[in-house]
Every structure is written in structure tokens, then in C-alpha cells.
Design a protein around this motif. Structure first.
Motif: not given
Length: 151
Positions: A137-145
Motif C-alpha cells: 500500500x505504501x509503495x502504491x501511495x508513493x507512486x500515486x503521490x
């Protein structure tokens, strides 16, 4: 009078408990929040975790971009107006006093640079633990950010 208040309080409590039991039995509630509480990795597939992290990251990045532009424009415009007012004679700046205050602030910062507050240490530890438990989830969040910042 006291008995009536206790009866009313008991009825309200029963209704709240009934509502929570009703919510637990609903299928949409269980799908959304899961039947147990724990790390996200135990509840959802990898694709769902990446999607949740990516969408929420994009939203935060987009808002961060918009708010950042407004803040930068406000600060820059304020500094420009202050400079114009200074050159026009509306503002008189005591630069010796400013230099003295800046040097005093530098000395205070040098004294306190080696000491981090215990609140900061616990926050960093909790954040690190969260990232380790929910790495997808964190890596998805960073990519989306990052995508949100770019859009």
C-alpha cells in the motif's frame, strides 16, 4: 425520576448495541472493513492494495500540488509587496537588529541540533513499523503521490 432516566439510558444503549450488531451482519460492511482488524496485507489482494494506495496517493499529491502553488504565490506576493513598501518608504527596517536576531537564532539552533524530542522518535518508529507491515500500500501511495504531483 431517577428510574425513568436509567430506563431511558438503558433503551438508548440497547439501540446503539443493536445498531452495531446490525452493521456487523451487513455484507458491505464486512467487505469494506473486513471481519477482523489487522494489517491491510491480510485483508486484500496485492492488486487491491496497490490500487488503494495509488488512488489515495494521487489524491494527496494533486491536492499538495494545488495547495503548494497557492502557498508559494501568497508568500511570494507578500514578499514582493513588502519590498515595494520598503522601497517606497512606508516601511523602515532596522537591519542591524535583524542581523543580531538572526545570529542569536543561529546560536540557539546549533545548541539544540543534537537533541531530538522523544515524541519525534516514537512517531518515526510507529511510521517505520506501519510502512513495514503495509509495504505494498505504501509503495502504491508513493507512486500515486508522484503522479498526483505531476498532473
Amino acid at each position: 425520576m431517577a428510574n425513568r432516566d436509567k430506563d431511558l439510558e438503558g433503551e438508548i444503549y440497547d439501540k446503539v448495541v443493536d445498531l452495531t450488531e446490525y452493521a456487523k451482519r451487513q455484507r458491505w460492511w464486512n467487505r469494506l472493513f473486513g471481519t477482523n482488524s489487522g494489517p491491510v496485507a491480510e485483508k486484500y489482494s496485492v492488486a487491491t492494495q496497490i490500487a488503494i494506495g495509488g488512488v489515495s496517493g494521487w489524491c494527496v499529491g494533486y491536492l499538495f500540488q494545488k495547495v503548494g502553488k497557492v502557498a508559494a504565490t501568497s508568500v511570494g506576493g507578500g514578499l514582493l509587496l513588502l519590498q515595494i513598501a520598503n522601497n517606497s518608504g512606508y516601511i523602515q527596517v532596522d537591519w542591524k537588529r535583524v542581523e543580531k536576531d538572526v545570529n542569536k537564532a543561529k546560536k540557539q539552533l546549533k545548541k539544540g541540533t543534537n537533541q531530538a524530542g522523544p515524541e519525534l522518535n516514537t512517531f518515526v518508529e510507529k511510521s517505520t513499523e506501519f510502512v513495514k507491515k503495509n509495504i505494498v500500500v505504501t509503495s502504491g501511495f508513493i507512486g500515486g503521490f508522484l503522479l498526483g504531483l505531476a498532473s
